[in-house]
Design a protein around this motif. Sequence first.
Motif, PDB file in Angstrom:
ATOM      1  N   SER A  45       0.844  -1.194   0.000  1.00  9.87           N
ATOM      2  CA  SER A  45       0.000   0.000   0.000  1.00  9.87           C
ATOM      3  C   SER A  45       0.883   1.250   0.000  1.00  9.87           C
ATOM      4  N   GLU A  46       0.268   2.413  -0.138  1.00  8.06           N
ATOM      5  CA  GLU A  46       1.012   3.668  -0.107  1.00  8.06           C
ATOM      6  C   GLU A  46       1.373   3.995   1.342  1.00  8.06           C
ATOM      7  N   GLN A  47       2.652   3.884   1.670  1.00  5.07           N
ATOM      8  CA  GLN A  47       3.084   4.032   3.060  1.00  5.07           C
ATOM      9  C   GLN A  47       4.129   5.127   3.248  1.00  5.07           C
TER      10      GLN A  47
END
Length: 294
Positions: free
Chosen positions: A84-86
Amino acid sequence: MIDKTPRPLGLAQLSLLNTAPPRLVGIAAEAGFDFIGVRVRPVTPSERPYDLQPGSPMLRDTLDRMHDTGVTVRDIEFLLMDGSEQRETWLRMMEAGRALGADSLTVAAADPDTARLMHNIAQMAEDGRSFGITPTLEAISYQPVASIAQAADIARQTGCQIVVDTLHFNRFDGGGKDSAGKADQWTQLSANAVLVPLVQLCDGPARRPVNREELIIESRSERGVPGEGDFDLAAVVAALPDGLPVSAEVPSDRHVAEFGELAWARRLKSAVDSVLESASTLRAAATLERAGNK
């Protein structure tokens, strides 16, 4: 001659997960540790969060205790790379880490997409330069990146480093029932020692848990005191460079409840000291053997 190179000794947050960082600093100092690892974000919903962002009261209290005791923070944790976008998450973690004086951020890989994983870790390594923090990839026995070889390959291509955790080092089986996986772990440990800034010590039985659920339970709350199980910890330490920092990462809910925080930390410090003494003896014996074969 037995190696007397001092190794900084640390107490990992997971050994006392419910102990807030300011108190953890004090306990580490009383037990004789040089540094601690700190969880600057919770890993599971049930964990107690510790607000260590710049300007927070807990950060101020932690820094005060560090100043009073001389105990430092070497590593922060923990980010599970899941695809995911982290980026905003790791940037916040790095802000806290820089304020604490840490130089590494431990991550693990849950993302099965290797290309995406490597892209994200490379981005993290690039971002970390401005914070003075390097991502350290930990091979986890029940995650997609489970071996030293896998972690080292990613590290060389992305600019991160790797953490050796003796539980997962021993639990890796190469996907089979023979000993080839463990033999390869030993080969890779020596070959990639230059990438290792920290080794985390714990012990356990030779028998590997039978499924992923049991592996997770063991990893998070049922590890053994160094030197009291079946892992060859002295050999692991002896295979790594002189002076490499060593951290006790030994979560055990029942033992912390039984002994209390400080007594548990003192027990771990004594156990780590014994492992290091055995490792020094091994290195000395190996040096003498090489000299005799010349």
